[in-house]
Design an enzyme around this catalytic site. Structure first.
Site, PDB file in Angstrom:
ATOM      1  N   HIS A 136     -10.041  -6.617  10.000  1.00 35.93           N
ATOM      2  CA  HIS A 136     -10.670  -6.161   8.755  1.00 35.93           C
ATOM      3  C   HIS A 136     -12.059  -5.563   8.980  1.00 35.93           C
ATOM      4  CE1 HIS A 136      -7.488  -8.080   6.429  1.00 35.93           C
ATOM      5  NE2 HIS A 136      -7.673  -9.159   7.165  1.00 35.93           N
ATOM      6  N   GLU A 194       0.815  -1.218   0.000  1.00 37.57           N
ATOM      7  CA  GLU A 194       0.000   0.000   0.000  1.00 37.57           C
ATOM      8  C   GLU A 194       0.846   1.263   0.000  1.00 37.57           C
ATOM      9  OE1 GLU A 194      -2.661  -3.227   0.867  1.00 37.57           O
ATOM     10  OE2 GLU A 194      -0.704  -2.692   1.701  1.00 37.57           O
TER      11      GLU A 194
END
Length: 327
Positions: free
Chosen positions: A130, A61
């Site tokens: 998550h 990322e």
């Protein structure tokens, strides 16, 4: 003329239109190409636009967000998709120390017209790593705009609004909304960034919220109406900038306020909103403010525990009843 689409389809349509209109626009992220996106938003776009504009990135990322910043600095209009909000923390240095600051640190010479989309929120049994709702964290950072589309219309409009903005814009899409359906009118002028939207008029109590909690608040308002409590529901839509004018107008109208926020209570956007109301409209309040947030725990995997940890219709109703009991 309006059409009925899913939230996912509305985002995809906006992405397609933007890429067809402007060759500088491209999408990059993990699995956005051959797989069609982890939430199927970009399904079919690789075949239409090719691998130079729908770019599957390595699992880094920080690297691909940094590449997006570089592309934006060089005149492109990148859309970076970060699979889920927890992974955005791996790119936090790029987002906070580069994207948000370069305009200031260059003395206004370099804008960063970067769009970052990511899925947020719990409720899908994805457990503690998550299921975050970190949009309130990013709303803390000057130099960013933070959008939280709840409706199909906003899911579409906010992609175009973000691409038109000269500064970095983060769009947080609650993952439970992708399959929901709603009306989209592409001819309707979009509501500007930083403007809240009134979803339900009321005179007794204002519920301020955003994202998927808008629909929980509307359901709660129907239950409250059956009990004689007339609740107003306002979708904040944007967490940075916040629509202080709309918030204070609501306080002056109903004199009772609650905030529904999927983030954790400590240091949350709900705390910021309460502080602003205290600063700007304290003497308009007829009762202490209330809020419904996620439980202060890492999110459980077990469905019944996850449901208990999230804001729910029944907890919103209970808080509203409590506020109405205050003298």
């Amino acid at each position: 003329m309006s059409t009925i689409l899913t939230y996912r389809e509305a985002v995809r349509q906006a992405l397609r239109e933007a890429m067809e209109k402007d060759e500088r626009v491209f999408l990059m992220g993990e699995d956005v190409g051959r797989y069609g996106g982890s939430f199927a938003v970009s399904m079919g776009m690789l075949e239409q636009f090719g691998s130079e504009r729908i770019i599957d990135t390595p699992l880094s990322e920080s690297a691909f967000t940094g590449a997006g910043i570089g592309a934006a600095l060089n005149g492109m209009r990148p859309i970076v998709e970060i699979m889920t909000v927890n992974f955005s923390l791996l790119a936090l240095d790029q987002i906070m120390n580069n994207a948000a600051t370069l305009l200031h640190m260059s003395g206004g010479q370099f804008s960063v017209p970067l769009v970052i989309r990511m899925a947020t929120g719990g409720g899908k049994q994805l457990a503690a790593q998550h299921s975050h709702s970190l949009e309130g964290w990013f709303a803390h950072i000057p130099g960013l705009k933070v959008l939280t589309p709840a409706t199909v219309q906003d899911a579409y409009d906010m992609v175009h609004l973000a691409l038109a903005d000269p500064d970095p814009v983060l769009i947080f899409e609650n993952s439970l909304l992708y399959n929901t359906k709603g009306s989209l009118d592409t001819a309707l002028p979009p509501l500007a960034i930083g403007k809240a939207k009134l979803h339900r008029e009321g005179k007794d109590l204002t519920i301020l919220t955003y994202g998927i909690s808008v629909f929980k608040a509307l359901e709660a308002a129907e239950i409250l109406a059956s009990e004689g409590i007339d609740a107003e529901v306002i979708d904040l839509r944007s967490l940075r900038p916040l629509d202080d004018e709309a918030i204070m107008a609501a306080v002056r109208k109903t004199h009772r306020v609650m905030i529904v926020d999927e983030g954790w209570k400590s240091g949350s956007i709900s705390a910021e909103i309460m502080a602003r109301i205290n600063e700007q409209a304290f003497f308009e309040l007829d009762a202490p403010m209330g809020r419904v947030c996620s439980a202060e725990v890492p999110f459980p995997y077990a469905k019944h525990l996850e449901d208990a940890a999230l804001p729910r219709v029944e907890t919103i109703v209970a808080m509203a009843r409590k506020l109405m009991e205050e003298l």
